[in-house]
Design a protein around this motif. Structure first.
Motif, PDB file in Angstrom:
ATOM      1  N   LEU A  44       0.838  -1.199   0.000  1.00 59.01           N
ATOM      2  CA  LEU A  44       0.000   0.000   0.000  1.00 59.01           C
ATOM      3  C   LEU A  44       0.872   1.247   0.000  1.00 59.01           C
ATOM      4  O   LEU A  44       1.657   1.476   0.916  1.00 59.01           O
ATOM      5  CB  LEU A  44      -0.918   0.012   1.219  1.00 59.01           C
ATOM      6  N   ALA A  46      -6.287  -2.845   4.222  1.00 54.31           N
ATOM      7  CA  ALA A  46      -5.105  -3.454   3.616  1.00 54.31           C
ATOM      8  C   ALA A  46      -4.459  -4.457   4.572  1.00 54.31           C
ATOM      9  O   ALA A  46      -4.178  -5.609   4.192  1.00 54.31           O
ATOM     10  CB  ALA A  46      -4.108  -2.362   3.227  1.00 54.31           C
ATOM     11  N   ILE A 100      -1.784  -7.180   3.511  1.00 52.51           N
ATOM     12  CA  ILE A 100      -0.846  -6.185   2.983  1.00 52.51           C
ATOM     13  C   ILE A 100      -0.091  -5.596   4.164  1.00 52.51           C
ATOM     14  O   ILE A 100      -0.578  -4.701   4.860  1.00 52.51           O
ATOM     15  CB  ILE A 100      -1.574  -5.104   2.171  1.00 52.51           C
ATOM     16  N   ILE A 139       3.660  -0.845   4.099  1.00 48.20           N
ATOM     17  CA  ILE A 139       3.154   0.508   3.888  1.00 48.20           C
ATOM     18  C   ILE A 139       4.306   1.350   3.344  1.00 48.20           C
ATOM     19  O   ILE A 139       5.349   1.489   3.995  1.00 48.20           O
ATOM     20  CB  ILE A 139       2.632   1.141   5.191  1.00 48.20           C
ATOM     21  N   VAL A 161      -8.749  -1.162  -2.537  1.00 47.33           N
ATOM     22  CA  VAL A 161      -7.767  -2.133  -2.053  1.00 47.33           C
ATOM     23  C   VAL A 161      -8.278  -3.552  -2.291  1.00 47.33           C
ATOM     24  O   VAL A 161      -7.561  -4.413  -2.815  1.00 47.33           O
ATOM     25  CB  VAL A 161      -7.467  -1.919  -0.559  1.00 47.33           C
TER      26      VAL A 161
END
Length: 332
Positions: free
Chosen positions: A30, A52, A57, A60, A306
């Motif tokens: 992300l 996310a 995910i 970052i 997302v």
């Protein structure tokens, strides 16, 4: 409300080893380049980040100048981290960068040791972190000796302010030299972050070979060509699109939306529909098909985007005929 992460967050996400390192990254990361500035709603930013992470995910991706204004995205992330993500710090890979203009004067840009060290100190303060997992030099500096820039990255790792280092937007020759210097200093380069999409394939002309040879990972940005490889521009330029924004905040240039490009996008969209995917999902899957690609940075203005992007992993493979059809469209 207290945040509790989804206990099934690792069930569906794919993780790929970063070059020859011990670190794995999610296939999708992300990015907070857009939609996390002062004008954006904190609640929406929080929803995007939590969604996310709830779907695996773990990475970052930030930079000192993300906003607007510069620094705002790191401040937004810092508030979200402090209020909900902090218990999960050891499950997160947080990266930031320095290399673009950040503050006035000769020490707020490019690649000097003075700038890189000061910038990371500021980034850590904005995010409320003791260290970042990855710190990048954001772009080549033609004036600062490469050894100075790379030794600054090495020193940052030795000071415990970053676990790994990377570079972004370096060409093949300068990347190879950067890798050589970092190896000699004892801090191998973990990863390179270049721009790459079906419409911008410059990294195929040598850079991917250099990364493979040196065992360096590759995480791409703008893999949807800043929205062009979605259904957003099939019928012109929407008022709320990046092409309609003032240039300078990552806005796609209106002259990129040519009749020829739109025709290519429409034909690619038809092929994506035949694969049971959106154009965006097919475009992400196309980038990820190369085993040298570790991860793709995605942006989002809402949590549903997302979730939509993650669906690219449901159909990651391409038949030879599909790849031939894509090449024919892109060359047309």
């Amino acid at each position: 409300m207290t945040y509790t992460a989804n206990d099934q967050r690792y069930a569906a996400m794919q993780y790929r080893r970063t070059g020859r390192s011990g670190l794995k990254l999610p296939a999708l990361s992300l990015g907070l380049w857009h939609n996390f500035g002062e004008v954006d709603t904190l609640a929406n930013c929080r929803d995007i980040i939590y969604t996310a992470f709830d779907h695996g995910i773990t990475h970052i991706d930030l930079a000192n100048n993300y906003g607007p204004p510069p620094g705002a995205a790191e401040e937004t992330f810092g508030r979200i981290f402090a209020s909900g993500l902090q218990p999960y710090r050891d499950e997160l890979i947080i990266s930031t960068k320095a290399g673009w203009p950040m503050w006035p004067g000769p020490y707020g840009d490019l690649g000097s040791k003075k700038y890189l060290v000061a910038s990371l100190d500021q980034s850590l303060k904005r995010m409320g972190l003791d260290y970042v997992d990855i710190f990048y030099h954001h772009r080549p500096d033609p004036d600062t000796p490469l050894y100075e820039t790379m030794s600054a990255l090495d020193g940052i790792v030795r000071q415990g302010k970053a676990l790994y280092v990377g570079i972004s937007s370096y060409g093949p020759a300068e990347a190879a030299e950067a890798f050589k210097i970092l190896r000699s200093l004892g801090t191998p380069c973990l990863i390179h972050q270049p721009k790459y999409s079906m419409l911008d394939r410059w990294i195929e002309d040598g850079l991917l070979d250099v990364l493979e040879q040196d065992g360096v990972g590759c995480i791409t940005f703008s893999s949807l060509a800043q929205g062009l490889l979605t259904n957003k521009y099939l019928n012109g330029i929407p008022a709320d699109s990046r092409a309609a924004r003032p240039l300078g905040n990552g806005a796609i240039e209106a002259d990129a939306i040519t009749d020829a490009n739109i025709e290519k996008v429409r034909r690619l969209n038809t092929l994506a529909e035949q694969r049971g995917q959106s154009l965006a999902q097919m475009s992400l899957a196309w980038v990820l098909k190369d085993p040298r690609i570790t991860s793709v940075v995605i942006g989002a203005s809402k949590a549903s985007q997302v979730l939509d992007s993650i669906k690219c992993l449901n159909n990651p493979n391409f038949a030879a005929q599909e790849l031939e059809a894509i090449e024919a469209i892109l060359k047309g």
